[in-house]
Design a protein around this motif. Structure first.
Motif, PDB file in Angstrom:
ATOM      1  N   GLY A   1       0.172   8.262   8.151  1.00  0.00           N
ATOM      2  CA  GLY A   1      -1.168   7.972   7.372  1.00  0.00           C
ATOM      3  C   GLY A   1      -1.904   9.365   7.570  1.00  0.00           C
ATOM      4  N   THR A   2      -1.942   9.822   8.709  1.00  0.00           N
ATOM      5  CA  THR A   2      -2.582  11.217   8.989  1.00  0.00           C
ATOM      6  C   THR A   2      -2.144  12.109   7.916  1.00  0.00           C
ATOM      7  N   CYS A   3      -0.898  12.277   7.683  1.00  0.00           N
ATOM      8  CA  CYS A   3      -0.214  13.403   6.977  1.00  0.00           C
ATOM      9  C   CYS A   3      -0.513  13.078   5.588  1.00  0.00           C
ATOM     10  N   GLY A   4      -0.687  11.534   5.137  1.00  0.00           N
ATOM     11  CA  GLY A   4      -1.129  11.512   3.831  1.00  0.00           C
ATOM     12  C   GLY A   4      -2.510  11.983   3.440  1.00  0.00           C
ATOM     13  N   LEU A   5      -3.413  11.429   4.519  1.00  0.00           N
ATOM     14  CA  LEU A   5      -4.895  11.769   4.119  1.00  0.00           C
ATOM     15  C   LEU A   5      -5.082  13.499   4.033  1.00  0.00           C
ATOM     16  N   ALA A   6      -4.349  14.162   4.979  1.00  0.00           N
ATOM     17  CA  ALA A   6      -4.404  15.642   4.833  1.00  0.00           C
ATOM     18  C   ALA A   6      -3.852  16.110   3.578  1.00  0.00           C
TER      19      ALA A   6
ATOM     20  N   LEU B   1       3.267  17.464   3.091  1.00  0.00           N
ATOM     21  CA  LEU B   1       2.688  16.386   3.857  1.00  0.00           C
ATOM     22  C   LEU B   1       2.788  14.878   3.163  1.00  0.00           C
ATOM     23  N   LEU B   2       2.422  14.967   1.881  1.00  0.00           N
ATOM     24  CA  LEU B   2       2.724  13.741   1.097  1.00  0.00           C
ATOM     25  C   LEU B   2       4.089  13.135   1.241  1.00  0.00           C
ATOM     26  N   GLY B   3       5.190  14.083   1.191  1.00  0.00           N
ATOM     27  CA  GLY B   3       6.480  13.642   1.596  1.00  0.00           C
ATOM     28  C   GLY B   3       6.698  12.927   2.975  1.00  0.00           C
ATOM     29  N   ILE B   4       6.057  13.574   3.899  1.00  0.00           N
ATOM     30  CA  ILE B   4       6.026  12.861   5.228  1.00  0.00           C
ATOM     31  C   ILE B   4       5.477  11.464   5.317  1.00  0.00           C
TER      32      ILE B   4
ATOM     33  N   LEU C   1       0.975  -1.308   0.006  1.00  0.00           N
ATOM     34  CA  LEU C   1      -0.151   0.192  -0.102  1.00  0.00           C
ATOM     35  C   LEU C   1       0.837   1.361  -0.077  1.00  0.00           C
ATOM     36  N   GLN C   2       1.888   1.048   0.849  1.00  0.00           N
ATOM     37  CA  GLN C   2       2.809   2.434   0.697  1.00  0.00           C
ATOM     38  C   GLN C   2       3.489   2.428  -0.524  1.00  0.00           C
ATOM     39  N   ALA C   3       3.711   1.403  -1.233  1.00  0.00           N
ATOM     40  CA  ALA C   3       4.468   1.463  -2.523  1.00  0.00           C
ATOM     41  C   ALA C   3       3.367   2.104  -3.545  1.00  0.00           C
ATOM     42  N   THR C   4       2.189   1.696  -3.369  1.00  0.00           N
ATOM     43  CA  THR C   4       1.262   2.237  -4.263  1.00  0.00           C
ATOM     44  C   THR C   4       1.035   3.581  -4.144  1.00  0.00           C
TER      45      THR C   4
ATOM     46  N   SER D   1     -12.388  10.092 -16.830  1.00  0.00           N
ATOM     47  CA  SER D   1     -13.263  11.176 -15.979  1.00  0.00           C
ATOM     48  C   SER D   1     -12.655  12.656 -16.533  1.00  0.00           C
ATOM     49  N   GLY D   2     -11.590  12.619 -17.351  1.00  0.00           N
ATOM     50  CA  GLY D   2     -11.205  14.068 -17.697  1.00  0.00           C
ATOM     51  C   GLY D   2     -10.373  14.785 -16.673  1.00  0.00           C
ATOM     52  N   GLY D   3     -10.034  14.382 -15.403  1.00  0.00           N
ATOM     53  CA  GLY D   3      -9.744  15.048 -14.195  1.00  0.00           C
ATOM     54  C   GLY D   3      -9.116  14.360 -13.220  1.00  0.00           C
ATOM     55  N   TRP D   4      -8.673  14.941 -12.118  1.00  0.00           N
ATOM     56  CA  TRP D   4      -7.914  14.165 -11.219  1.00  0.00           C
ATOM     57  C   TRP D   4      -8.834  13.930  -9.737  1.00  0.00           C
ATOM     58  N   ASP D   5      -9.969  14.479  -9.922  1.00  0.00           N
ATOM     59  CA  ASP D   5     -10.989  14.235  -8.694  1.00  0.00           C
ATOM     60  C   ASP D   5     -10.940  12.733  -8.078  1.00  0.00           C
ATOM     61  N   LEU D   6     -11.515  11.968  -9.127  1.00  0.00           N
ATOM     62  CA  LEU D   6     -11.448  10.387  -8.843  1.00  0.00           C
ATOM     63  C   LEU D   6     -10.219   9.821  -8.449  1.00  0.00           C
ATOM     64  N   PRO D   7      -8.994  10.057  -9.148  1.00  0.00           N
ATOM     65  CA  PRO D   7      -7.769   9.323  -8.873  1.00  0.00           C
ATOM     66  C   PRO D   7      -7.316   9.882  -7.413  1.00  0.00           C
ATOM     67  N   ILE D   8      -7.517  11.107  -6.986  1.00  0.00           N
ATOM     68  CA  ILE D   8      -7.080  11.494  -5.618  1.00  0.00           C
ATOM     69  C   ILE D   8      -7.979  10.984  -4.788  1.00  0.00           C
ATOM     70  N   ALA D   9      -9.103  10.833  -4.828  1.00  0.00           N
ATOM     71  CA  ALA D   9     -10.061   9.974  -3.949  1.00  0.00           C
ATOM     72  C   ALA D   9      -9.689   8.667  -3.830  1.00  0.00           C
ATOM     73  N   LEU D  10      -9.100   8.032  -4.773  1.00  0.00           N
ATOM     74  CA  LEU D  10      -8.661   6.755  -4.705  1.00  0.00           C
ATOM     75  C   LEU D  10      -7.507   6.668  -3.846  1.00  0.00           C
ATOM     76  N   MET D  11      -6.578   7.577  -4.135  1.00  0.00           N
ATOM     77  CA  MET D  11      -5.443   7.695  -3.161  1.00  0.00           C
ATOM     78  C   MET D  11      -5.592   7.835  -1.654  1.00  0.00           C
ATOM     79  N   ALA D  12      -6.452   8.535  -1.468  1.00  0.00           N
ATOM     80  CA  ALA D  12      -6.945   8.922  -0.013  1.00  0.00           C
ATOM     81  C   ALA D  12      -7.557   7.651   0.599  1.00  0.00           C
ATOM     82  N   ALA D  13      -8.335   6.968  -0.231  1.00  0.00           N
ATOM     83  CA  ALA D  13      -9.158   5.757   0.345  1.00  0.00           C
ATOM     84  C   ALA D  13      -8.073   4.685   0.724  1.00  0.00           C
ATOM     85  N   LEU D  14      -7.093   4.498  -0.222  1.00  0.00           N
ATOM     86  CA  LEU D  14      -5.945   3.488   0.312  1.00  0.00           C
ATOM     87  C   LEU D  14      -5.255   3.792   1.344  1.00  0.00           C
ATOM     88  N   MET D  15      -5.275   4.800   1.895  1.00  0.00           N
ATOM     89  CA  MET D  15      -4.283   5.175   2.918  1.00  0.00           C
ATOM     90  C   MET D  15      -5.090   4.611   4.246  1.00  0.00           C
TER      91      MET D  15
END
Length: 428
Positions: A312-317, A336-339, A250-253, A390-404
């Protein structure tokens, strides 16, 4: 230890007859060679990510130049995880036969050759094949770095893992921040911008040559692994091993989605190419200080759950900020994503802590990384597909957050104070 010395230095009676001279010369050679190990670790680690982050910085130019679609670009960002899983599982067997130093040397040579060939590729297929060659070298070295640390520095696993993690983060961020300026300085050709990183790998090849010839200590881990071959196969009975593999996956993802797509996300939000590369470097460079601090904390905390939750909290933020205001708070989200991405040195250190023996570390490192990278393969590909549809980044970013969320859960399980030998029934 005495058995190791007897096996390595006294294989036959004629050698014993020369004991006044041969052991002294061998000891001096070993001492000189082992002094190279920290430098060799640093140079190897520095070369384990530029092949990926340099491509992330120039993804638009590469996909445009090779006429790649969104899904094909997604495949390209998934290739690292696939290669790490496929080739990483070969590392223990190759290390037993040739020695870990020789395998890492071969890995550095593969990185060099792959980067050079990739810069000359005339089409997508050739580009992917050259990338696979470079990633094969990275995969072998990925698995064997904890093994090298455990072998040469058994009493300094935390500090040496920290040094290795810091160097890896430094190489990652260096490629992210300098690839675009270097490309511009070389005439704007993405081929030159990607190929220049082969020079750094050449330096690592030169330093690893003496270590490839150092067979002292190679015999014992191999025999130890063979001696434990039957019980070691029961690593699949260890819940901690599975939790660690899932945490690693999951962290590699998250890491490979970040390295492959974050510059593009920022550029699509209106950030310039140079700034987007700098933002990625900020994300990656956080691993330099935290890559040392986190292993230090791991050695002082019996359970690593609190570290997992904090990262994980930093990732969600960070993902929340990337969703709602990608350009406005870009620097904060990158930080935050770097942390959050420092879950990687945490996973590496936990691999060393979750086994009592060197042979166990070899087995656990291969298991956790190979299974983990297999689990991470769909993530970057799915991001490309979602963005294309989707033509945008909303869905991909939501997926990233959900995997956290599951990453935090399995990380807490992997961070419990126990070893795989206990759970797999070894030594009972």
């Amino acid at each position: 230890m005495s058995d190791e010395e007897t096996t390595t230095l006294s294989p036959a009676p004629p050698v014993r007859a020369e004991t006044p001279h041969t052991p002294t010369g061998a000891s001096r050679a070993q001492s000189w060679t082992r002094r190279l190990v920290p430098l060799a670790l640093v140079l190897a680690a520095v070369n384990l990510r530029p092949a990926i982050t340099s491509l992330g910085s120039l993804m638009k130019e590469v996909t445009g130049g090779l006429h790649m679609s969104g899904p094909i670009a997604g495949v390209l960002t998934s290739v690292p995880a696939f290669c790490f899983a496929l080739f990483g599982i070969m590392a223990p067997r190759l290390a037993r036969r040739f020695g870990p130093g020789a395998v890492v040397l071969a890995g550095m040579a593969a990185i060099t050759t792959g980067l050079l060939l990739r810069s000359l590729a005339g089409g997508t297929t050739t580009f992917l094949a050259a990338s696979v060659l470079a990633l094969m070298g990275i995969a072998l070295s990925n698995v064997l770095m904890p093994v090298i640390v455990k072998r040469y520095f058994p009493d300094r696993v935390g500090s040496m893992t920290g040094l290795y993690s810091m160097a890896l983060a430094a190489g990652t961020s260096l490629a992210a921040v300098t690839t675009v300026p270097i490309t511009d300085a070389l005439g704007g050709s993405w081929r030159r911008g990607l190929g220049i990183w082969a020079l750094l790998a050449v330096v690592a090849v030169a330093v690893w040559i003496p270590l490839a010839r150092d067979r002292s200590g190679n015999e014992t881990p191999a025999r130890s692994t063979r001696a434990q071959a039957a019980p070691a196969l029961r690593i699949t009975r260890s819940g901690t091993a599975w939790a660690l593999a899932c945490f690693f996956g999951l962290q590699a993802t998250g890491a490979y989605i970040t390295m492959g797509w974050m510059p593009t996300i920022f550029r699509d939000a209106g950030v310039s190419a140079g700034t987007a590369g700098l933002l990625l470097s900020i994300t990656m460079v956080m691993g330099v200080p935290l890559g040392f601090v986190i292993p230090w904390l791991v050695n002082r905390l019996p359970r690593q759950g609190p570290i997992v939750v904090a990262l994980g909290t930093c990732g969600l933020a960070g993902y929340a900020g990337l969703y709602f205001a990608p350009a406005t708070g870009a620097w904060a989200w990158a930080l935050l994503l770097g942390i959050s991405n420092c879950a990687f040195p945490l996973a590496l250190t936990m691999i060393s802590k979750r086994s009592r023996t060197g042979a166990g570390v070899v087995r656990l490192s291969a298991f956790a990384q190979c299974v983990g990278y297999l689990l991470s393969i769909p993530g970057p590909l799915l991001v490309g597909v979602l963005h294309d549809r989707s033509g945008g980044w909303d869905l991909p970013i939501a997926l990233m957050a959900a995997l956290m969320v599951p990453q935090i859960a399995v990380g807490i399980l992997a961070g419990r104070d126990r070893t795989i030998e206990d759970e797999a029934g070894v030594g009972r």
